[in-house]
Motif scaffolding. Structure first.
Motif, PDB file in Angstrom:
ATOM      1  N   PRO A 112      57.721  97.838  49.156  1.00  0.00           N
ATOM      2  CA  PRO A 112      57.812  97.901  50.616  1.00  0.00           C
ATOM      3  C   PRO A 112      59.160  98.488  51.050  1.00  0.00           C
ATOM      4  O   PRO A 112      60.062  98.629  50.227  1.00  0.00           O
ATOM      5  N   LYS A 113      59.301  98.758  52.290  1.00  0.00           N
ATOM      6  CA  LYS A 113      60.543  99.327  52.806  1.00  0.00           C
ATOM      7  C   LYS A 113      61.490  98.254  53.338  1.00  0.00           C
ATOM      8  O   LYS A 113      62.623  98.552  53.719  1.00  0.00           O
ATOM      9  N   ARG A 114      61.002  97.020  53.394  1.00  0.00           N
ATOM     10  CA  ARG A 114      61.840  95.900  53.843  1.00  0.00           C
ATOM     11  C   ARG A 114      61.623  94.713  52.908  1.00  0.00           C
ATOM     12  O   ARG A 114      60.491  94.426  52.493  1.00  0.00           O
ATOM     13  N   LEU A 115      62.739  94.042  52.557  1.00  0.00           N
ATOM     14  CA  LEU A 115      62.686  92.846  51.719  1.00  0.00           C
ATOM     15  C   LEU A 115      63.296  91.687  52.498  1.00  0.00           C
ATOM     16  O   LEU A 115      64.410  91.798  53.037  1.00  0.00           O
ATOM     17  N   VAL A 116      62.573  90.569  52.557  1.00  0.00           N
ATOM     18  CA  VAL A 116      63.044  89.375  53.262  1.00  0.00           C
ATOM     19  C   VAL A 116      63.185  88.240  52.247  1.00  0.00           C
ATOM     20  O   VAL A 116      62.211  87.847  51.602  1.00  0.00           O
ATOM     21  N   PHE A 117      64.413  87.747  52.094  1.00  0.00           N
ATOM     22  CA  PHE A 117      64.697  86.689  51.132  1.00  0.00           C
ATOM     23  C   PHE A 117      64.924  85.381  51.891  1.00  0.00           C
ATOM     24  O   PHE A 117      65.916  85.227  52.619  1.00  0.00           O
ATOM     25  N   LYS A 118      64.034  84.434  51.719  1.00  0.00           N
ATOM     26  CA  LYS A 118      64.143  83.174  52.453  1.00  0.00           C
ATOM     27  C   LYS A 118      65.280  82.307  51.925  1.00  0.00           C
ATOM     28  O   LYS A 118      65.967  81.635  52.697  1.00  0.00           O
ATOM     29  N   ASN A 119      65.462  82.321  50.597  1.00  0.00           N
ATOM     30  CA  ASN A 119      66.433  81.410  49.993  1.00  0.00           C
ATOM     31  C   ASN A 119      67.365  82.150  49.048  1.00  0.00           C
ATOM     32  O   ASN A 119      67.065  83.253  48.580  1.00  0.00           O
ATOM     33  N   VAL A 120      68.474  81.510  48.750  1.00  0.00           N
ATOM     34  CA  VAL A 120      69.368  82.034  47.716  1.00  0.00           C
ATOM     35  C   VAL A 120      68.660  81.911  46.372  1.00  0.00           C
ATOM     36  O   VAL A 120      68.063  80.879  46.059  1.00  0.00           O
ATOM     37  N   GLY A 121      68.688  82.962  45.586  1.00  0.00           N
ATOM     38  CA  GLY A 121      68.026  82.961  44.293  1.00  0.00           C
ATOM     39  C   GLY A 121      66.623  83.513  44.315  1.00  0.00           C
ATOM     40  O   GLY A 121      66.010  83.714  43.247  1.00  0.00           O
ATOM     41  N   ASP A 122      66.079  83.758  45.503  1.00  0.00           N
ATOM     42  CA  ASP A 122      64.747  84.361  45.594  1.00  0.00           C
ATOM     43  C   ASP A 122      64.743  85.747  44.966  1.00  0.00           C
ATOM     44  O   ASP A 122      65.728  86.494  45.048  1.00  0.00           O
ATOM     45  N   LYS A 123      63.599  86.100  44.352  1.00  0.00           N
ATOM     46  CA  LYS A 123      63.445  87.402  43.713  1.00  0.00           C
ATOM     47  C   LYS A 123      62.303  88.158  44.384  1.00  0.00           C
ATOM     48  O   LYS A 123      61.251  87.586  44.644  1.00  0.00           O
ATOM     49  N   MET A 124      62.532  89.436  44.626  1.00  0.00           N
ATOM     50  CA  MET A 124      61.490  90.267  45.227  1.00  0.00           C
ATOM     51  C   MET A 124      61.454  91.621  44.533  1.00  0.00           C
ATOM     52  O   MET A 124      62.494  92.147  44.109  1.00  0.00           O
ATOM     53  N   ARG A 125      60.250  92.180  44.446  1.00  0.00           N
ATOM     54  CA  ARG A 125      60.054  93.454  43.767  1.00  0.00           C
ATOM     55  C   ARG A 125      59.806  94.577  44.771  1.00  0.00           C
ATOM     56  O   ARG A 125      59.328  94.345  45.882  1.00  0.00           O
ATOM     57  N   TYR A 126      60.143  95.774  44.325  1.00  0.00           N
ATOM     58  CA  TYR A 126      59.759  96.968  45.068  1.00  0.00           C
ATOM     59  C   TYR A 126      59.384  98.051  44.064  1.00  0.00           C
ATOM     60  O   TYR A 126      59.827  98.024  42.905  1.00  0.00           O
ATOM     61  N   THR A 127      58.565  98.963  44.491  1.00  0.00           N
ATOM     62  CA  THR A 127      58.116 100.060  43.636  1.00  0.00           C
ATOM     63  C   THR A 127      58.549 101.378  44.254  1.00  0.00           C
ATOM     64  O   THR A 127      58.369 101.607  45.457  1.00  0.00           O
ATOM     65  N   VAL A 128      59.124 102.229  43.425  1.00  0.00           N
ATOM     66  CA  VAL A 128      59.567 103.539  43.887  1.00  0.00           C
ATOM     67  C   VAL A 128      58.810 104.610  43.112  1.00  0.00           C
ATOM     68  O   VAL A 128      58.674 104.524  41.879  1.00  0.00           O
ATOM     69  N   THR A 129      58.321 105.597  43.822  1.00  0.00           N
ATOM     70  CA  THR A 129      57.582 106.701  43.222  1.00  0.00           C
ATOM     71  C   THR A 129      58.368 107.992  43.414  1.00  0.00           C
ATOM     72  O   THR A 129      58.738 108.337  44.540  1.00  0.00           O
ATOM     73  N   PHE A 130      58.630 108.666  42.307  1.00  0.00           N
ATOM     74  CA  PHE A 130      59.345 109.940  42.324  1.00  0.00           C
ATOM     75  C   PHE A 130      58.350 111.053  42.019  1.00  0.00           C
ATOM     76  O   PHE A 130      57.630 110.988  41.015  1.00  0.00           O
TER      77      PHE A 130
END
Length: 768
Positions: free
Chosen positions: A714-732
């Motif tokens: 996604p183009k935006r990442l929202v982290f609710k807590n400290v230590g949260d992990k989120m992924r993103y995918t980039v296509t070249f």
């Protein structure tokens, strides 16, 4: 052929790193590193050492030569031992099921005040200052190098509390080195020389069997990393001020693994093995060789085990720039450090007979040559006198042609300070050292023993043209301007700093960052003069040196500070924070420049993610973390057979049930995208961990070069807590017609407080 002849041949081919022997030496014993499947140790053996000895004895019946000699037994950085073996014994060992691999010893080489201000460490770090000062006392930096000069004022321990109880190291007594030489600052000193002494037996004059630094390099790097504040420091008046390392409150332990002929892999591995066991938190190694597969790279294998145990490993990138693909120490679990300049300079001038005033640099501190111009001479390679006179190689200058004159020498091949000594020995009274295309406009100052000025390529070419035009009427006089601060632009990437792309794994961008590595003032050994030449009898407590050897300990010290600030962070978290917060604009707010390119814009293959910035690295917002298991999956994606994978990760029971498939899928803080064959699409997924406040929101931006399209979801990442992990995918996507050479871009996640930036390098398989 005797052993001396065999060793001389090894020295001549040292640039290839691997030791090569003529066929007549094949019956000789040489040093090999034997990696064992430690899980196969029979229960009948109390220790692994007993098992190793038995394994060697078991092959005696199949060989006709004398018994093998074990040099070291490795436990922490490696599972196995090093031994003196002949080829028959090597062959027999390789046939044992318990042996993963047998590798010939490798020869590695060293990569050889103002920086705290330049890096902002002397500035107030806000709420972090008090915490860092206290916590740093518990951080231990292990330096593998040429040893230490313990009497250096930079190791004063008067302000240090007691040594941490977890420390398991010691201060080894040796020739001219007492066991009481260490203190609460320099808490350990050991030496490892068995590999060196076996290779050098009967050839090299005896070196003192001691941790004492007779070279100066080790004292310089260790005090750069963590030397305490020392007032009125300078090199004969140059760079005068207060000298200090990066982590002034951290502890230092030194491991002498480098000797006059270099640093042997067996000794390096023993030093790493001991340092891990002793309890170091950071390993700083300003040494390296060429690019080898990781299963043949002693440093990479030892560093993997260090990483698993939570030890941050920082290594120099090498001084083989500006050649492309010239990097050393490229494993992703190592912090690979290139070199940049400071905003400090040491101007010197050459005034030519035509009135032209040429500006260069110098650390010459003698009486000078007076105010009257004298004849300026140059011996280009087509001159009948010598084919190396232009380089001022030893024996290349004739006294009758040089006496009483200033000599112009081309930079390259032999050491810069040696050129000055050659001129002096031939009766010259001064030297102008002119850069060639290889070193561009990079200026490195040296403490020459005669008046000498180093000039860039542009001025060098002007002087060469002047010499060609004026012939015997050419004249020059040299003068010196001391120390100047506030130089712009800075930093500039040093021409000598080794460059990418990474030839071992092109999908990993290296170097990682650059740090200060040109004209660095730090502590020095009293056992040698500032030039390192045997003829230099001057003594100084501080010296000014240049090289990625100097930039590496800067990052080691910064890593120690980050470890103190965030003791729970993994080595990859510390690396990520230094990389994603690095800057790419100089002090003129322009993009970083490259000294080798005549001041043209630098690229990530030269500067990696950019120049380190401690202030931002302490609070990076997000990090790219990597677990040891993910690194194993990375190694499994390299196309190695299972024994080679086991050799790298130092686990005999490892399997490759999990593989990344593509090495570029590693959760690395930078990207190196390789388009190959008919494939014009590369897709990677990364994971970010929030180390900032809860509720942090980040939006992404991307910079793509012409011919490449970047899309991110996604183009935006929202982290609710400290230590949260989120992924993103980039296509070249490589658009048709876009594969025209090297290209670079970036991906940045940002909010009002942080910018988490990843450089992206693009290549096409036929070009790499």
């Amino acid at each position: 052929m005797d052993s001396s002849s065999c060793f001389i041949i090894m020295w001549l081919v040292v640039t290839t790193i691997t030791i090569i022997y003529p066929s007549s030496c094949l019956g000789m014993k040489r040093t090999y590193i034997v990696q064992m499947n430690h899980h196969l140790k029979p229960s009948s053996f109390v220790t692994h050492d007993d098992w190793y000895s038995h394994s060697l004895k078991s092959i005696e019946s199949t060989t006709t030569t004398e018994n093998a000699i074990i040099l070291y037994s490795y436990t922490n950085a490696y599972h196995g031992f090093s031994a003196s073996l002949d080829l028959n014994q090597v062959k027999a060992l390789r046939q044992l099921d318990s042996v993963i691999g047998v590798y010939e010893d490798t020869l590695y080489h060293l990569h050889t005040t103002r920086t705290p201000q330049f890096l902002g460490i002397d500035n107030e770090l806000g709420l972090w200052s008090q915490q860092l000062n206290a916590a740093s006392h518990d951080v231990i930096i292990g330096v593998l190098d040429t040893g230490v000069w313990p009497e250096s004022k930079s190791f004063d321990d008067s302000a240090m509390p007691a040594v941490p109880s977890r420390w398991r190291g010691e201060c080894e007594q040796g020739e001219d080195f007492k066991a009481t030489a260490c203190n609460k600052k320099l808490i350990g000193a050991r030496k490892f020389s068995k590999g060196f002494r076996l290779a050098a037996a009967g050839v090299i004059s005896k070196e003192r069997d001691s941790p004492r630094d007779q070279d100066g390099h080790g004292t310089h790097t260790s005090t750069t990393a963590a030397g305490v504040q020392v007032g009125n420091a300078s090199l004969f008046g140059f760079a005068s001020g207060t000298a200090r390392g990066m982590a002034v409150h951290a502890r230092v332990a030194t491991y002498k693994v480098c000797w006059k002929t270099g640093c042997f892999g067996s000794d390096i591995l023993a030093g790493m093995d001991r340092a891990i066991a002793d309890g170091v938190d950071v390993l700083s190694m300003s040494l390296g060789g060429g690019s080898s597969p990781y299963y043949r790279d002693t440093i990479a294998i030892g560093a993997f085990k260090a990483m698993e145990k939570g030890v941050f490993v920082s290594c120099s990138a090498g001084n083989s720039g500006p050649s492309k693909s010239s990097l050393a120490n490229v494993a992703p679990w190592i912090m690979t450090v290139g070199a940049g300049t400071l905003d400090r300079d040491f101007p010197a001038y050459a005034i030519l007979g035509n009135g032209k005033r040429v500006t260069g640099v110098s650390l010459y501190s003698g009486k000078g040559m007076g105010d009257e111009p004298v004849q300026l001479v140059y011996f280009p390679s087509n001159n009948n006198r010598s084919s190396s006179g232009n380089l001022c190689m030893p024996g290349s200058l004739e006294q009758e042609a040089v006496r009483g004159k200033v000599v112009f020498c081309d930079r390259g091949v032999n050491p810069r300070v040696e050129k000055g000594q050659v001129v002096k020995d031939a009766g010259g009274i001064g030297m102008i050292l002119g850069n060639t295309a290889e070193s561009g406009e990079e200026l490195v100052a040296d403490s020459h023993t005669l008046p000498a000025v180093a000039v860039g390529r542009k001025f060098g070419d002007e002087i060469r043209e002047y010499l060609k035009t004026e012939g015997d009427n050419a004249k020059a006089v040299l003068s010196f301007g001391g120390t100047v601060l506030g130089v712009k632009p800075s930093p500039v990437v040093a021409a000598f700093s080794s460059r990418g792309p990474n030839m071992v794994t092109p999908q990993i961008l290296k170097p990682d960052v650059i740090g200060p590595g040109v004209n660095i003032l730090a502590g020095w050994s009293q056992g040698i003069g500032p030039t390192g030449l045997d003829t230099d009898t001057r003594k100084t407590q501080f010296n000014i040196m240049s090289g990625t050897s100097m930039s590496c300990p800067h990052i080691s010290g910064l890593a120690a500070l980050l470890k103190a600030a965030h003791p729970e962070w993994s080595p990859s978290a510390i690396k990520s924070s230094l990389m994603t917060t690095a800057y790419t604009l100089d002090n003129t707010k322009s993009l970083l420049r490259d000294a080798a390119a005549g001041g043209q814009v630098s690229t990530p293959w030269a500067h990696g993610a950019g120049h380190v910035d401690l202030h931002k690295a302490i609070s990076p917002g997000l990090i790219y973390d990597i677990t040891p298991q993910e690194y194993i999956a990375f190694v499994c994606s390299l196309g190695y057979d299972i024994k080679q994978v086991q050799a790298v990760v130092n686990r005999a029971n490892v399997t490759c049930t999990k593989s990344l498939g593509d090495p570029g899928r590693l959760n690395y803080p930078s990207f190196s995208v390789v388009f190959g064959g008919k494939s014009r699409v590369v897709r990677y997924t990364r994971q970010l961990t929030n180390v900032g406040p809860p509720g942090s929101v980040y939006d992404v931006t991307a910079e793509a070069p012409k011919g490449v399209q970047i899309s991110i979801k996604p183009k935006r990442l929202v982290f609710k807590n400290v230590g949260d992990k989120m992924r993103y995918t980039v296509t070249f996507v490589s658009q048709k017609g876009g594969d025209n050479g090297d290209a670079f871009g970036s991906i940045t996640w940002k909010n009002a407080e942080n910018q988490v930036r990843s450089p992206v390098a693009f290549g096409w398989s036929r070009l790499i």
